[in-house]
Design a protein around this motif. Sequence first.
Motif, PDB file in Angstrom:
ATOM      1  N   PRO A 143       7.628   7.945   1.914  1.00 49.40           N
ATOM      2  CA  PRO A 143       8.693   8.415   2.817  1.00 49.40           C
ATOM      3  C   PRO A 143       8.595   7.780   4.202  1.00 49.40           C
ATOM      4  O   PRO A 143       9.564   7.821   4.959  1.00 49.40           O
ATOM      5  CB  PRO A 143       8.433   9.923   2.910  1.00 49.40           C
ATOM      6  N   LEU A 144       7.452   7.196   4.542  1.00 51.35           N
ATOM      7  CA  LEU A 144       7.299   6.570   5.850  1.00 51.35           C
ATOM      8  C   LEU A 144       7.765   5.119   5.845  1.00 51.35           C
ATOM      9  O   LEU A 144       7.682   4.425   6.868  1.00 51.35           O
ATOM     10  CB  LEU A 144       5.845   6.684   6.322  1.00 51.35           C
TER      11      LEU A 144
ATOM     12  N   HIS B 241       8.427  -7.149  19.273  1.00 51.13           N
ATOM     13  CA  HIS B 241       9.250  -6.862  20.453  1.00 51.13           C
ATOM     14  C   HIS B 241       9.755  -8.115  21.174  1.00 51.13           C
ATOM     15  O   HIS B 241      10.495  -7.986  22.151  1.00 51.13           O
ATOM     16  CB  HIS B 241       8.481  -5.955  21.427  1.00 51.13           C
TER      17      HIS B 241
ATOM     18  N   PRO C 273      15.551  -0.772  19.105  1.00 54.03           N
ATOM     19  CA  PRO C 273      15.635  -1.919  20.001  1.00 54.03           C
ATOM     20  C   PRO C 273      14.270  -2.569  20.255  1.00 54.03           C
ATOM     21  O   PRO C 273      13.242  -1.922  20.115  1.00 54.03           O
ATOM     22  CB  PRO C 273      16.157  -1.284  21.291  1.00 54.03           C
TER      23      PRO C 273
ATOM     24  N   PHE D 121      11.680  -4.124  23.066  1.00 48.72           N
ATOM     25  CA  PHE D 121      11.394  -3.986  24.497  1.00 48.72           C
ATOM     26  C   PHE D 121      10.588  -5.199  24.938  1.00 48.72           C
ATOM     27  O   PHE D 121       9.374  -5.249  24.746  1.00 48.72           O
ATOM     28  CB  PHE D 121      10.653  -2.674  24.772  1.00 48.72           C
TER      29      PHE D 121
ATOM     30  N   ASP E 187       9.636  -6.568  27.790  1.00 48.72           N
ATOM     31  CA  ASP E 187       8.560  -6.519  28.786  1.00 48.72           C
ATOM     32  C   ASP E 187       7.287  -5.904  28.186  1.00 48.72           C
ATOM     33  O   ASP E 187       6.177  -6.392  28.402  1.00 48.72           O
ATOM     34  CB  ASP E 187       9.009  -5.790  30.070  1.00 48.72           C
ATOM     35  N   PHE E 188       7.478  -4.841  27.395  1.00 47.53           N
ATOM     36  CA  PHE E 188       6.331  -4.267  26.678  1.00 47.53           C
ATOM     37  C   PHE E 188       5.744  -5.314  25.718  1.00 47.53           C
ATOM     38  O   PHE E 188       4.524  -5.507  25.655  1.00 47.53           O
ATOM     39  CB  PHE E 188       6.754  -3.013  25.908  1.00 47.53           C
TER      40      PHE E 188
ATOM     41  N   PHE F 106       1.595   7.408  12.762  1.00 47.46           N
ATOM     42  CA  PHE F 106       2.990   7.817  12.895  1.00 47.46           C
ATOM     43  C   PHE F 106       3.168   9.033  13.795  1.00 47.46           C
ATOM     44  O   PHE F 106       4.272   9.309  14.236  1.00 47.46           O
ATOM     45  CB  PHE F 106       3.608   8.066  11.511  1.00 47.46           C
TER      46      PHE F 106
ATOM     47  N   PHE G 183      10.062   1.770  26.761  1.00 51.18           N
ATOM     48  CA  PHE G 183       9.284   1.768  25.531  1.00 51.18           C
ATOM     49  C   PHE G 183       8.692   3.164  25.287  1.00 51.18           C
ATOM     50  O   PHE G 183       8.757   3.701  24.172  1.00 51.18           O
ATOM     51  CB  PHE G 183       8.166   0.724  25.609  1.00 51.18           C
TER      52      PHE G 183
ATOM     53  N   SER H  37      11.204   5.528  23.877  1.00 49.50           N
ATOM     54  CA  SER H  37      11.507   5.265  22.453  1.00 49.50           C
ATOM     55  C   SER H  37      10.387   5.783  21.557  1.00 49.50           C
ATOM     56  O   SER H  37      10.626   6.215  20.431  1.00 49.50           O
ATOM     57  CB  SER H  37      11.725   3.764  22.216  1.00 49.50           C
TER      58      SER H  37
ATOM     59  N   ARG I  22      10.251   8.249  18.185  1.00 49.20           N
ATOM     60  CA  ARG I  22       9.440   8.007  16.969  1.00 49.20           C
ATOM     61  C   ARG I  22       8.578   9.232  16.638  1.00 49.20           C
ATOM     62  O   ARG I  22       8.423   9.613  15.491  1.00 49.20           O
ATOM     63  CB  ARG I  22       8.526   6.800  17.191  1.00 49.20           C
TER      64      ARG I  22
ATOM     65  N   THR J 133       9.254  14.243   9.479  1.00 46.98           N
ATOM     66  CA  THR J 133       8.744  13.801   8.179  1.00 46.98           C
ATOM     67  C   THR J 133       7.559  14.659   7.738  1.00 46.98           C
ATOM     68  O   THR J 133       7.486  15.079   6.577  1.00 46.98           O
ATOM     69  CB  THR J 133       8.299  12.322   8.274  1.00 46.98           C
TER      70      THR J 133
END
Lengths: 206, 206
Positions: A49-50, A115, A126, A128, A130-131, B104, B131, B134, B138, B145
Amino acid sequence: MKLHTSLRAPNPRRVDMFIAEKGIHGIEKVVYDLNRQEHRSASFLARNPLARVPVLELDDGRCLAESRAICTYLEALYPEPNLMGVDPTERAFIEMADRQVEFFLLAPIANHIRHTHPGLAALENPQFADFGASQGTRMLEAARTFDERLASREWMAGDRYTVADITAFCGLEFARLAKFKPADAGLARLAAWRDRVAARPSAATA
Amino acid sequence: MKLHTSLRAPNPRRVDMFIAEKGIHGIEKVVYDLNRQEHRSASFLARNPLARVPVLELDDGRCLAESRAICTYLEALYPEPNLMGVDPTERAFIEMADRQVEFFLLAPIANHIRHTHPGLAALENPQFADFGASQGTRMLEAARTFDERLASREWMAGDRYTVADITAFCGLEFARLAKFKPADAGLARLAAWRDRVAARPSAATA
């Protein structure tokens, strides 16, 4: 057993190299195209599922995900050649080395590429930038640390080839997408170690 | 044995809870203040050049880093109660579950906090706020999950408490810094599981 996996990604390659080092034959491969999001299909998600490859499906139908856990299982089934430790103490020290190259080398390499590389935009959305760039710096710092480590040992976990060498190698090979090579960065020991790993037949399984 | 560690960080807490579950006594603690960069002192770097707590120093002077590797070592020394699997197959499946909650759940929580919380600015420099945000998303996806997973099992790796519950719990407890609680997010099964873990004496070792 069936291995649900993909091509050209570092974690699937870890398991491929481990299987090759063990000389295991007869595991059927089911290949998923990550760019076409096949790892998000209902049939794959039923197995993990992941949504991450690889997954080892056992003959009784149970599904084992996570590259290192798959290696742990195969190591028990095929003990020779030993790649994860012959006793609990060695097993713990090899696990330390394996986690260190996974978290400090493979992970920043993967983050950097996911990234910043246009080819990974579909998978990491998306991105990133800069990260991602900062993770490139982390990758380089870690490469220097492991280069120093190799002054006093031949392999990542000590005096013999182990699963930690597979993990570090798959990370560094993935780093080629970011045009990073240890030799170009002046890391002679890391470059020589990389060539020792690359010379083994298991490295030809990409 | 000496445990070089710090307070209020999720990875040190994983080892603390593991030691408490095993009922191990007599491990001396050396505590480092991360905000004062004590983990970057020469004496700590001699024990772990990668500058991460915790590190278990064995009586022969060898230093074992990486929380999960320390648990592997202690599990062999103190087999009961078993927390990492009684046979190779169970060991592999528990390792899968432990890695899944680590990568995760704990990792995005840590990334989210390290890149968005003012209190972590000294440790994560520079912070990348977009980042970090975001990673909060997650974290929430993963929490959903694992909430679903708990519909068919009582604990993270199956029908008994294991190291995977410790890892997931330490992640979720760290998430309180970001004001995230499973109950507030409507994740009733994850909240009930969290309360089951919190009710054990080992959870009082923070």
